[in-house]
Structures are given as C-alpha cells and as structure tokens.
Design a protein around this motif. Structure first.
Motif, PDB file in Angstrom:
ATOM      1  N   MET A 372       0.803  -1.217   0.000  1.00 58.38           N
ATOM      2  CA  MET A 372       0.000   0.000   0.000  1.00 58.38           C
ATOM      3  C   MET A 372       0.839   1.273   0.000  1.00 58.38           C
ATOM      4  SD  MET A 372      -3.395  -0.519   2.331  1.00 58.38           S
ATOM      5  CE  MET A 372      -2.860  -1.875   3.371  1.00 58.38           C
ATOM      6  N   PHE A 373       0.503   2.137  -0.950  1.00 53.28           N
ATOM      7  CA  PHE A 373       0.957   3.519  -1.015  1.00 53.28           C
ATOM      8  C   PHE A 373       2.475   3.652  -1.183  1.00 53.28           C
ATOM      9  CE2 PHE A 373      -2.740   3.888   2.172  1.00 53.28           C
ATOM     10  CZ  PHE A 373      -3.666   3.658   1.167  1.00 53.28           C
ATOM     11  N   VAL A 487      12.236   2.043   6.167  1.00 58.60           N
ATOM     12  CA  VAL A 487      10.937   1.460   6.517  1.00 58.60           C
ATOM     13  C   VAL A 487      10.972   1.059   7.986  1.00 58.60           C
ATOM     14  CG1 VAL A 487       9.273  -0.360   6.040  1.00 58.60           C
ATOM     15  CG2 VAL A 487      10.607   0.638   4.168  1.00 58.60           C
ATOM     16  N   ALA A 488      10.094   1.666   8.772  1.00 55.89           N
ATOM     17  CA  ALA A 488      10.084   1.382  10.211  1.00 55.89           C
ATOM     18  C   ALA A 488       9.476   0.021  10.517  1.00 55.89           C
ATOM     19  CB  ALA A 488       9.305   2.472  10.942  1.00 55.89           C
ATOM     20  N   ARG A 489       8.384  -0.334   9.825  1.00 54.11           N
ATOM     21  CA  ARG A 489       7.742  -1.637  10.009  1.00 54.11           C
ATOM     22  C   ARG A 489       7.172  -2.093   8.677  1.00 54.11           C
ATOM     23  NH1 ARG A 489       9.996  -0.849  14.037  1.00 54.11           N
ATOM     24  NH2 ARG A 489       9.439  -1.414  16.190  1.00 54.11           N
ATOM     25  N   ARG A 490       7.420  -3.346   8.340  1.00 50.90           N
ATOM     26  CA  ARG A 490       6.805  -3.953   7.169  1.00 50.90           C
ATOM     27  C   ARG A 490       5.633  -4.807   7.668  1.00 50.90           C
ATOM     28  NH1 ARG A 490      12.120  -3.141   5.761  1.00 50.90           N
ATOM     29  NH2 ARG A 490      12.409  -2.379   3.613  1.00 50.90           N
ATOM     30  N   ASP A 516      -1.477   4.926  10.155  1.00 55.40           N
ATOM     31  CA  ASP A 516      -0.095   5.394  10.023  1.00 55.40           C
ATOM     32  C   ASP A 516      -0.130   6.903  10.228  1.00 55.40           C
ATOM     33  OD1 ASP A 516       2.228   6.549   9.007  1.00 55.40           O
ATOM     34  OD2 ASP A 516       2.090   5.595   7.041  1.00 55.40           O
ATOM     35  N   ILE A 517       0.529   7.400  11.270  1.00 56.75           N
ATOM     36  CA  ILE A 517       0.548   8.829  11.559  1.00 56.75           C
ATOM     37  C   ILE A 517       1.915   9.392  11.188  1.00 56.75           C
ATOM     38  CG2 ILE A 517       0.266  10.634  13.292  1.00 56.75           C
ATOM     39  CD1 ILE A 517      -1.601   8.856  14.793  1.00 56.75           C
ATOM     40  N   ASP A 554       4.004  -0.606   4.268  1.00 56.32           N
ATOM     41  CA  ASP A 554       5.311  -0.162   4.750  1.00 56.32           C
ATOM     42  C   ASP A 554       5.138   1.128   5.546  1.00 56.32           C
ATOM     43  OD1 ASP A 554       6.616  -2.258   3.591  1.00 56.32           O
ATOM     44  OD2 ASP A 554       7.614  -1.087   2.023  1.00 56.32           O
ATOM     45  N   LEU A 555       5.421   1.061   6.831  1.00 51.29           N
ATOM     46  CA  LEU A 555       5.388   2.256   7.667  1.00 51.29           C
ATOM     47  C   LEU A 555       6.724   2.974   7.530  1.00 51.29           C
ATOM     48  CD1 LEU A 555       3.499   3.507  10.054  1.00 51.29           C
ATOM     49  CD2 LEU A 555       5.384   2.680  11.493  1.00 51.29           C
TER      50      LEU A 555
END
Length: 599
Positions: A372-373, A487-490, A516-517, A554-555
C-alpha cells in the motif's frame, strides 16, 4: 463518433476512465464507461456515425473483419431469457471461448465491450451474458427473471450458457472470466457444471465466502448490502423473488441471521472448494486491501484452501478499481505506469490455460501483493496527484509466506496528551471509556468504492487524528519508529486486537482501526475491522479478540502506528444503545494488546 445519446467519444473519454476509474458519483458506473461501450456496440453493428479514437476504431474494425457479432437471447431451463453478446471468430482454426457473466450493474454485460474485443483479438470466442434479473428493463442488455444472487438458478444458467457456446461457437476449451458478481458466478458455475466443462477461471474483485462478506464478527455489513440492492436496476420488490426479499429484509433488520448465513454459505465458492480441487480448475483471483463489498480476509481464506494451479493478486484500492480501466477501455498513452498490469496478468492466465501459450504463468508465485501507497506521485491540476512510479509488489510462494514474524504492542492508560500509548511492555490495572453510538471522523472510508478507487489512482484519503472525537473513541499510539532501508515496520498479514470490554448496554459494537501517523500529524488508514459483542450482561467485563483485515503496508521511518477504537462506522450495523458507555481495560494476565504481523 457519438454514442446513442449524442455524447462525443474522444481520447479524453478514455483518459477519464484511466485517471478516475469505472465508478461514478452515487455508486454508479462512470458515464465515460457506458459511453465508450455504447460507441463500440454501434461500431460493431456498423451504425457508427463518425470516428472513434484511433485505438478503439482499430480494435473494433479488426474484430468486425474476423468475427461474427450477435446479440442472442439465451433461454434458461425455466424459460427466463438471458441477454447476451457473442463474438465468433470466423476462421477454421479451433478457438476456446471465454464466457463472461456480467457484474452486478443496471447495464448488464454492456460496460466491458472493450474487454470482449480484447479477448477476441487474442484468439478467443467470447460469450458475455447478463445473469437473471440484473439490469434496467429499458436496456437490451437486461435479462428477465429475478436476481438469484449467485444461487442454484444462476449455476444452472451458467451451464445453459455453456450449452449455447458449444452449439453455436464449437469451442476447443471453455473458460470463465468475471468481475464482481460475475466472478462469484464464474467460480460457482465451474464447480457445479454437471459435465465439468470449465477449464480455467479468472475471478476479479471476487468473494470466497458470501456469508462472512456480509456478516462477520457478529456485525452486519449494511452499506455493502444496501449498495447492492440499489444497484440492480430496480426496486427490491421487483428485482428479487419473495424468498430472497425475505432474506435481504431479515439482514437489513438484523433478524433470522442464521438463515441469512445459510443462504450466503450456499452461494460461497469456498463451500465447494473440494469440488474445484477435484476438478483441477486453474483459478486466478484478484482483490484489494480496502475492499468494501467483499473484504480481503474471506477471499484469502478461500484461496488458501485451493490445491489447483492458482494465483492471488492483492492490489491497492477498492472493488473493481485495479481491473476496471483494463476492462472498460484504455488509451494508448497511459496516465501512469502499471495500469495495464492487473488485466494483462488475467489474460496471461487464460492464454496459458486455454490457448496453451508458453508464457511465464508456470513460473509465477501463488501470491503477489502490492504494498500500500509505496507508489511515487506528482501533483496535477485540481489538487490531486498522479502516479509516476508504480507501487512495489512482493511475490510470495504462498500466503503462509507473507507473514514471517510478529510483534506485540500493549495498550496503556492515558499520557499527558490524553491518549494512550502502544508500548512494548504490558501495563495493567487501567481502564478508559467512551460514549457509544455516534459516527466519528475515524472511519474506514468516506464512500464505498470511490474512496478506495482514489487510492488506486494515487490519492489515498488523509485523516487528521487531532480532530478525532476523543469522547466518542479511544486512541493509542507508538512513538516515532525506525527501521532498515527507511521502513520502520513492514506490516504483512493479519493483525489481531485483544481487549477487555464492559458496556452499560446489553450489547456493544467496536470498530478497530490501525493508522499510520506521519510526523506532520496527518494519517492514512492501514486496516480495520468491526466486532459486536452481544452476549455479555451490562456492566460485566468480557474479553474479546478479533482479526483485522489483512494488509501489506510499509510504515516509513519516523512515523507512528495508532490504534483507534470507536463504536460506529457507516459501513456496518451498530448494536448497542446510543449514549451508552463502553469501557476498555487491561486486567493482569489478560493485557490489552494488538499483535502486528511482520514480513
């Protein structure tokens, strides 16, 4: 040229489809889609009064020269007449047929003329038909009868259509391709045809289990069902028989839900997966992460039970958004790269399994997830954005390989901001409450189909968590997170929420959202899912767990994950009392938490 109503068909019409999608305002098919298809029908009949855009004119001329076009009425076993369009290639070579049951639309088979011509150009006979009861009676693409909602009469109709294809087209093999309603019918006909004549299926924006699509975790998906009722081309009393009217009325009123579940289960491809496996029917499935009609979880559950050659593509967006432009009409100069891919892969699947084309299909992994995105976009006039680099896709050998790990975030009491934290260690002994029954700014989407369609075209909805109504919902968030490669978190797979809940009412609905903020305070939705607890007595604690919809997200570095819980979303039924109080707590040895899937 002009369509029947005088509308001009230009390259701009195709560009509108390719940049805005197939859904118009008010949950209708875009006028551009209908205009293009009507113009193509006119061209095929030789009644066009002018010039089509070059790419469409060449396509229509090519098919006219090598095929016979007819508009038969196929008579079902009970005398109901099904409107159809057939394209028969006239050379002496054997050709397979692709049968296309229409989607759930007042226009029946009409909107996807471009796809039928594309299939014919690839070497297929084509037989598109409108399932019984679907369509506006004023249109020739409408079929007689009442809507069976992919039930036994639709299965039998599918076999009758196969009979017609064998008699009039003499195909070498038989495949089905369906979008939305037509995709479910495609799978069900393949599993139920008495002579097992279906050799391959492509199911786009499909369902695996209709019962859990409409009713899961004790919560009715009201907006989806109401949209389907409104989209048939007539009022409920005219479009459905008495039995189906009762089922739909019971669903909308929350009565006799066991009967509703049994009715939906009968209409679920997942119920017949053993037959599909025994018949070895190669099955291609396409769906979206933020699907509003047939949520992704039940599609994936059904897909994992298949043991046949299979493929699952998961895309950004909502129902019909990825495949829609490729079905309805694409310009030569695409507005963004990757727009052709969803339908190109669907056609490759049919080419391999029906035409015997030696392509790359045997080397495909079973699963390919778009993250996503992760696309790159640039600004365009009007304040929107256009994709310049497609979103990243991740092939995986199987769905079980999507999630490779997990981490647990524990909910805490309030901080100085008034919100709670998501922490790496448990905190217990706290409780927080909110007032139930009101809609809030924390919502899955603004409008079904359209919000997610804009995601597909590079414009996901942006939220302002600062404006979330704290008296009517609760928020917990991590601090800024970091990881490798920016990427902080997948996030990959299905998150689970575990809460202890108490309500002053005798039932309560909860809707959990992951957001996701970004550092600037804006947010995008990752996933969500409702849960209704209807058994606990008022003012007694009840511990519940439920899974959110699967996601691939992906954050980015320095972003935060937020869990928001409220009581009401426009998509779903609310069970409880307006103004009642819902309390969430974290008792010892049963800590409130969210389990995040990683991959």
């Amino acid at each position: 040229m002009t369509a029947a109503d005088g509308t001009s068909i230009t390259g701009a019409t195709l560009t509108d489809i390719a940049t805005n999608g197939i859904w118009g305002s008010g949950l209708t098919v875009s006028p551009s889609v209908v205009d293009v298809s009507r113009a193509l029908v006119a061209a095929l009949q030789g009644t066009a009064g002018g010039a089509l855009p070059a790419e469409l004119s060449e396509l229509a001329d090519d098919v006219r020269q090598k095929a016979s076009i007819n508009f038969p009425s196929i008579v079902a076993s009970d005398g109901v007449r099904l409107s159809a369009l057939s394209i028969k290639l006239n050379d002496s070579s054997p050709h397979p047929v692709v049968i296309v049951p229409a989607g759930w639309s007042p226009y029946g088979w009409l909107p996807f003329l471009y796809a039928y011509l594309t299939l014919a150009q690839r070497g297929y006979h084509v037989l598109a038909y409108t399932p019984r009861g679907i369509g506006d009676p004023a249109l020739p693409s409408t079929s007689e009868g009442t809507v069976d909602v992919a039930g036994p009469r639709d299965w039998a109709d599918g076999s009758t259509v196969i009979d017609y294809a064998q008699e009039y087209l003499d195909p070498s093999r038989i495949g089905f391709l369906g979008e939305s309603y037509g995709s479910g019918i495609s799978q069900l006909v393949a599993a139920h045809d008495p002579e097992a004549r279906v050799s391959a299926v492509v199911a786009l924006s499909t369902w695996g289990n209709l019962a859990t699509s409409l009713y899961s975790n004790g919560t009715r998906h009201l907006a989806a069902v109401q949209a389907l009722i409104d989209f048939t081309g007539g009022p409920l009393e005219e479009k459905f028989d008495a039995e189906t009217q009762q089922i739909l009325t019971d669903f909308l009123s929350g009565q006799n839900l066991d009967d509703v579940v049994a009715w939906g289960t009968e209409r679920s491809p997942e119920s017949y997966v053993d037959t599909t496996n025994d018949r070895g029917i190669p099955t291609f499935v396409s769906n979206t992460w933020h699907e509003s009609l047939f949520p992704a979880g039940q599609v994936i559950d059904a897909f994992t039970r298949l043991t046949v050659p299979k493929r699952l593509n998961m895309w950004i967006g909502d129902h019909g958004a990825p495949e829609g432009p490729g079905l309805a009409g694409l310009p030569t100069g695409l507005p963004f790269p990757g727009l052709r891919v969803p339908m190109r892969e669907a056609y490759d699947w049919l080419d391999h399994h029906l035409l015997g084309v030696d392509n790359d299909v045997p080397n495909w992994t079973e699963v390919n997830n778009q993250v996503m995105f992760t696309y790159q976009t640039g600004p365009v006039p009007g304040g929107t954005r256009l994709i310049t680099v497609p979103a990243h896709r991740e092939p995986r050998p199987a769905w079980d390989d999507v999630t490779t790990g997990s981490e647990t975030w524990y909910l805490s009491a309030t901080r100085g901001t008034g919100d709670g934290a998501l922490a790496e260690t448990p905190t217990t002994g706290w409780e927080r409450d909110f007032s139930a029954g009101e809609l809030t700014a924390a919502t899955a989407m603004d409008v079904i189909l359209q919000t997610g369609q804009q995601e597909w075209f590079g414009n996901p909805k942006t939220y302002d968590p600062a404006k979330f109504e704290r008296s009517q919902l609760l928020v917990w968030s991590t601090g800024p997170l970091t990881g490798q490669g920016g990427v902080a978190r997948r996030i990959r797979g299905t998150a689970t929420v575990h809460l202890t809940v108490r309500s002053t009412a005798d039932a309560t609905t909860l809707v959990a959202y992951l957001f996701d903020i970004a550092p600037d305070g804006t947010a995008r939705i990752i996933t969500h899912e409702p849960y209704t607890a209807s058994d606990p007595a008022p003012d007694l604690d009840s511990t519940i767990s439920w899974q959110l919809q699967p996601a691939a997200y992906d954050l980015p570095d320095d972003h935060r994950i937020a869990l928001v819980v409220n009581s009401r979303d426009e998509l779903y039924s609310f069970t409880g009392e307006d103004g009642s109080t819902t309390t969430i707590s974290s008792p010892s040895r049963n800590e409130a938490r969210v389990e995040l899937p990683l991959g």
